[in-house]
Design a protein around this motif. Structure first.
Motif, PDB file in Angstrom:
ATOM      1  N   GLN A 120      41.955  42.976  40.337  1.00 57.11           N
ATOM      2  CA  GLN A 120      41.047  42.126  39.573  1.00 57.11           C
ATOM      3  C   GLN A 120      40.325  41.124  40.470  1.00 57.11           C
ATOM      4  O   GLN A 120      39.128  40.869  40.309  1.00 57.11           O
ATOM      5  N   GLU A 121      41.053  40.575  41.437  1.00 52.92           N
ATOM      6  CA  GLU A 121      40.468  39.564  42.312  1.00 52.92           C
ATOM      7  C   GLU A 121      39.500  40.151  43.333  1.00 52.92           C
ATOM      8  O   GLU A 121      38.482  39.536  43.655  1.00 52.92           O
ATOM      9  N   VAL A 145      56.423  46.206  45.266  1.00 51.67           N
ATOM     10  CA  VAL A 145      55.992  45.114  44.392  1.00 51.67           C
ATOM     11  C   VAL A 145      55.632  45.687  43.022  1.00 51.67           C
ATOM     12  O   VAL A 145      55.297  46.867  42.888  1.00 51.67           O
ATOM     13  N   ASP A 146      55.699  44.828  42.019  1.00 51.72           N
ATOM     14  CA  ASP A 146      55.398  45.249  40.650  1.00 51.72           C
ATOM     15  C   ASP A 146      53.917  45.565  40.479  1.00 51.72           C
ATOM     16  O   ASP A 146      53.060  45.036  41.199  1.00 51.72           O
ATOM     17  N   ARG A 147      53.618  46.392  39.506  1.00 51.47           N
ATOM     18  CA  ARG A 147      52.223  46.727  39.200  1.00 51.47           C
ATOM     19  C   ARG A 147      51.415  45.481  38.856  1.00 51.47           C
ATOM     20  O   ARG A 147      50.201  45.446  39.075  1.00 51.47           O
ATOM     21  N   GLU A 148      52.069  44.468  38.294  1.00 45.96           N
ATOM     22  CA  GLU A 148      51.363  43.244  37.928  1.00 45.96           C
ATOM     23  C   GLU A 148      50.693  42.609  39.132  1.00 45.96           C
ATOM     24  O   GLU A 148      49.579  42.095  39.041  1.00 45.96           O
ATOM     25  N   VAL A 149      51.356  42.656  40.285  1.00 42.40           N
ATOM     26  CA  VAL A 149      50.768  42.100  41.514  1.00 42.40           C
ATOM     27  C   VAL A 149      49.551  42.924  41.913  1.00 42.40           C
ATOM     28  O   VAL A 149      48.501  42.372  42.283  1.00 42.40           O
ATOM     29  N   VAL A 197      34.628  44.381  46.626  1.00 39.33           N
ATOM     30  CA  VAL A 197      34.565  45.790  47.009  1.00 39.33           C
ATOM     31  C   VAL A 197      33.268  46.416  46.516  1.00 39.33           C
ATOM     32  O   VAL A 197      32.601  47.175  47.235  1.00 39.33           O
ATOM     33  N   ASP A 198      32.883  46.088  45.283  1.00 38.05           N
ATOM     34  CA  ASP A 198      31.668  46.661  44.701  1.00 38.05           C
ATOM     35  C   ASP A 198      30.419  46.304  45.504  1.00 38.05           C
ATOM     36  O   ASP A 198      29.430  47.042  45.490  1.00 38.05           O
ATOM     37  N   LYS A 199      30.463  45.172  46.211  1.00 34.84           N
ATOM     38  CA  LYS A 199      29.305  44.728  46.987  1.00 34.84           C
ATOM     39  C   LYS A 199      29.381  45.137  48.465  1.00 34.84           C
ATOM     40  O   LYS A 199      28.450  44.873  49.229  1.00 34.84           O
ATOM     41  N   THR A 200      30.486  45.760  48.864  1.00 39.76           N
ATOM     42  CA  THR A 200      30.675  46.135  50.263  1.00 39.76           C
ATOM     43  C   THR A 200      29.895  47.410  50.578  1.00 39.76           C
ATOM     44  O   THR A 200      30.044  48.414  49.876  1.00 39.76           O
TER      45      THR A 200
END
Length: 273
Positions: A40-41, A30-34, A46-49
């Motif tokens: 981003q989403e 898949v493209d880097r855009e995906v 993750v930061d709160k895990t």
């Protein structure tokens, strides 16, 4: 050297490699855009895990789930045509297949290598060697290198009939660029590598599929709120488990198709004759 394919590989080629080697790597599927959208989403979650509570899951490893609810980009990877094609072929001995789990596995700096293991070892049940229950994928969300903790693989160990112990020196390193994916069986010996860097986190999206008649590792019905499930398309819902897992497994109410649980217009979709 590990077996690799280009993004133009067919499902049959990847499946055959999995049967022979226990794994297959597809570069830049898949493209880097995906991947950028995925990062981003999901990174706020993750930061709160919190990190793991034991050595096996990793005391400097974070495992973030519920990705269907949290990340539309993850749904694209779950439903990637090559991933589904490989899974459909590899698990074709069962009536259906379903999503087993979704999780971002983040190895923080200083995380040691995981114990090399098989995934198909549920409740100590000795599944037959000729019957595969899992078709696993690991998508690189960041650079997978020997230094950051790329997945370790011991090729062809999915063919070993008995339990064995392996060390990091026995394994090959599945290095990948973001957007590449590692397919691997539930029987191959593998592990997360050691993150030996000072300041880089290795992020990988683990999406596993299993035959339709076993319990999912991640409960998709509770992980994805009903109001969101009602907005998803039928094919994704079926992969999530809104389908029969086999003859007469998983029906709802009056012997109705599981999709009727989230599709009011389908309430007359009966399974019986």
């Amino acid at each position: 050297m590990l077996k690799r394919f280009s993004s133009t590989a067919t499902a049959a080629e990847v499946e055959q490699c999995m049967r022979e080697e226990g794994y297959a790597i597809v570069d830049n599927l898949v493209d880097r855009e995906v991947i950028d959208r995925l990062n981003q989403e999901i990174m706020p979650y993750v930061d709160k895990t919190p990190p793991g509570l034991n050595d096996f899951v990793g005391r400097k490893t974070r495992r973030t789930g519920a990705l269907i609810a949290r990340s539309p980009a993850s749904r694209e990877l779950i439903m990637n045509p090559l991933a589904l094609g490989v899974t459909r072929g590899f698990l074709g001995h069962a009536s259906t297949f379903q999503l087993h789990l979704t999780q971002v596995i983040s190895l923080d700096p200083g995380q040691p290598a995981q114990t090399i293991h098989r995934d198909e070892a549920w409740d100590h049940y000795p599944f037959p060697m000729e019957y595969d229950l899992l078709c696993n994928t690991m998508w690189a969300m960041s650079d997978f290198t020997a230094e950051t903790g790329a997945t370790l693989l011991v090729p062809r160990t999915h063919l070993l009939p008995d339990e064995h112990e392996f060390e990091e020196k026995d394994a090959l390193v599945a290095e990948m660029e973001p957007g590449s994916v590692l397919f691997y069986t539930g029987k191959i010996y593998h592990a997360g590598g050691a993150n030996r860097t000072q300041d880089r986190v290795r992020h990988g999206l683990n999406i596993n599929y299993t035959v339709g008649w076993v319990r999912q590792e991640e409960n998709q019905y509770l992980s994805t709120p009903r109001e969101l499930a009602e907005t998803l398309d039928d094919e994704l819902l079926k992969v999530m488990g809104y389908q029969l897992g086999g003859p007469a497994l998983g029906w709802v109410r009056d012997f109705e198709d599981p999709l009727t649980a989230v599709r009011a217009e389908s309430a007359t979709r009966f399974l019986g004759g």
